[in-house]
Design an enzyme around this catalytic site. Structure first.
Site, mmCIF file in Angstrom:
data_model
loop_
_atom_site.group_PDB
_atom_site.id
_atom_site.type_symbol
_atom_site.label_atom_id
_atom_site.label_comp_id
_atom_site.label_asym_id
_atom_site.label_seq_id
_atom_site.Cartn_x
_atom_site.Cartn_y
_atom_site.Cartn_z
ATOM 1 N N GLY A 11 0.810 -1.213 0.000
ATOM 2 C CA GLY A 11 0.000 0.000 0.000
ATOM 3 C C GLY A 11 0.838 1.254 0.000
ATOM 4 O O GLY A 11 0.489 2.256 0.615
ATOM 5 N N TYR A 137 -15.922 -3.046 8.087
ATOM 6 C CA TYR A 137 -14.503 -2.692 8.058
ATOM 7 C C TYR A 137 -13.840 -3.023 9.392
ATOM 8 O O TYR A 137 -12.741 -3.593 9.449
ATOM 9 C CB TYR A 137 -14.346 -1.208 7.736
ATOM 10 C CG TYR A 137 -12.927 -0.691 7.758
ATOM 11 C CD1 TYR A 137 -12.047 -0.979 6.720
ATOM 12 C CD2 TYR A 137 -12.467 0.098 8.808
ATOM 13 C CE1 TYR A 137 -10.750 -0.503 6.726
ATOM 14 C CE2 TYR A 137 -11.176 0.573 8.832
ATOM 15 C CZ TYR A 137 -10.318 0.280 7.785
ATOM 16 O OH TYR A 137 -9.029 0.754 7.806
ATOM 17 N N PRO A 164 -3.901 2.952 14.606
ATOM 18 C CA PRO A 164 -3.835 4.409 14.575
ATOM 19 C C PRO A 164 -5.203 5.057 14.692
ATOM 20 O O PRO A 164 -6.214 4.482 14.277
ATOM 21 C CB PRO A 164 -3.220 4.699 13.199
ATOM 22 C CG PRO A 164 -3.647 3.536 12.356
ATOM 23 C CD PRO A 164 -3.700 2.351 13.286
ATOM 24 N N HIS A 180 -12.555 10.631 4.285
ATOM 25 C CA HIS A 180 -12.858 10.876 5.685
ATOM 26 C C HIS A 180 -13.138 12.363 5.893
ATOM 27 O O HIS A 180 -12.949 13.176 4.996
ATOM 28 C CB HIS A 180 -11.700 10.410 6.566
ATOM 29 C CG HIS A 180 -11.563 8.927 6.620
ATOM 30 N ND1 HIS A 180 -10.667 8.236 5.843
ATOM 31 C CD2 HIS A 180 -12.219 7.984 7.354
ATOM 32 C CE1 HIS A 180 -10.768 6.936 6.100
ATOM 33 N NE2 HIS A 180 -11.695 6.761 7.004
ATOM 34 N N TRP A 203 -21.617 17.633 7.742
ATOM 35 C CA TRP A 203 -22.556 16.594 8.161
ATOM 36 C C TRP A 203 -22.647 16.493 9.683
ATOM 37 O O TRP A 203 -21.645 16.614 10.393
ATOM 38 C CB TRP A 203 -22.106 15.249 7.608
ATOM 39 C CG TRP A 203 -22.535 15.010 6.194
ATOM 40 C CD1 TRP A 203 -22.785 15.949 5.235
ATOM 41 C CD2 TRP A 203 -22.796 13.746 5.585
ATOM 42 N NE1 TRP A 203 -23.156 15.346 4.064
ATOM 43 C CE2 TRP A 203 -23.172 14.002 4.250
ATOM 44 C CE3 TRP A 203 -22.726 12.434 6.031
ATOM 45 C CZ2 TRP A 203 -23.493 12.982 3.359
ATOM 46 C CZ3 TRP A 203 -23.044 11.408 5.154
ATOM 47 C CH2 TRP A 203 -23.428 11.686 3.832
#
Length: 316
Positions: A11, A137, A164, A180, A203
């Protein structure tokens, strides 16, 4: 890790992986291995096995994952649990079967119960129900922790897990559908400033509290833990301070230089009321964060401005 050790960063183009690569290079590590998702599909067991058999990395940072905010987690729950389970299962098992000396698995603090005592201690895992909006998730990440623990117990491997808090920084995802809250707000305020839009919608109520850690700090902690920590207990990594979403919005508004009004859409979900991690264990190991939220927000916005053409595309 020796400076010449062969290190695989899974990644490496994402928020976390790219920060780990930068940190390793900064510290003088020279034998780094990585592949893009188009070069190596980590959800494909056969391809992962072939990669490990040919490359034989000595150390692995498992930062590859399918990630996203509330919108993405709500709309693609099957993708989130399937892809993350496949990625971590394939990489962890291939690492074992190919003699990797040590592996660091990166999870998320969404593993904790929705109403876990604050700040969230490592012992709170599996003590209550999860936040429904990102449960698939979270379950995948819990499975990753337990897989590392189980391989250590059964096979004597040296796999550690790091949890984290909310992260931000260079190579973040600024796509409003999947990002995010922090990068989404940076983009919203920036575009509102350019278009002279009188209001920006945030939001929820703005009351939930969140902790935000700059990705370079997480990378520094990850390299430190890889070199110093062994044990089956996973370790929280965070700043040790939180802030309300409303306060965050005001800070980002100021950094961007937007002069309009913030409107809170209370018909949208707030998510977990508070997410602050207990970093006592990390402090005892000998590490603490060094980049403040104010400094990190300025650096994140500067990166966004420099990379604005590509900033809304998720790295692959």
């Amino acid at each position: 890790m020796d400076l010449s050790s062969k290190i695989y960063v899974a990644g490496h183009r994402g928020l976390v992986g790219s920060a780990i690569v930068r940190k390793l290079e900064e510290k003088g590590y020279t034998n780094l291995v990585y592949r893009t998702s188009s070069e190596l599909d980590l959800t494909d067991k056969n391809k992962v096995d072939s990669f490990f058999e040919s490359e034989k990395p000595e150390y692995v940072f498992l930062a590859a994952a399918k990630v996203g905010g509330i919108v993405a987690n709500n709309e693609y729950p099957a993708d989130f649990i399937r892809d993350n389970l496949l990625i971590q299962t394939n990489v962890i098992d291939a690492a074992y079967r190919n003699g990797v000396q040590k592996l660091l698995f990166l999870g998320s603090t969404c593993i904790y119960p929705k109403f876990a005592p604050q700040p969230m201690n490592e012992d709170s895992l599996l003590t209550g129900i999860l936040e429904p909006t990102n449960e698939p998730y979270a379950i995948a990440k819990i499975a990753g922790i337990k897989m590392c623990e189980s391989y250590n117990r059964q096979y004597g491997t040296n796999y550690i897990s790091v949890m984290p808090t909310n992260l931000y920084g260079p190579n973040d995802n600024f796509d409003l559908e999947t990002s995010h809250v922090l990068p989404a707000l940076i983009r919203k305020f920036h575009e509102a400033k350019l278009n002279e839009t009188p209001t920006v919608e945030v939001w929820g109520t703005g009351k939930p509290r969140r902790e935000f850690l700059y990705s370079d700090d997480l990378a520094d902690a990850s390299v430190y833990l890889m070199n110093t920590y062994e044990g089956n207990q996973f370790v929280n990594v965070g700043l040790g301070k939180d802030i309300s979403i409303g306060e965050l919005a005001e800070k980002i508004k100021a950094v961007v230089g937007y002069e309009g009004e913030i409107i809170y859409n209370t018909s949208k979900p707030d998510g977990t009321p508070r997410k602050l991690v207990d970093v006592t264990k990390l402090s005892e190991i000998g590490w603490e964060a060094s980049i403040s939220l104010d400094q990190g927000l300025k650096e994140a916005y500067d990166w966004f401005l420099t990379n604005i053409e590509n900033a809304t595309t998720v790295a692959k």
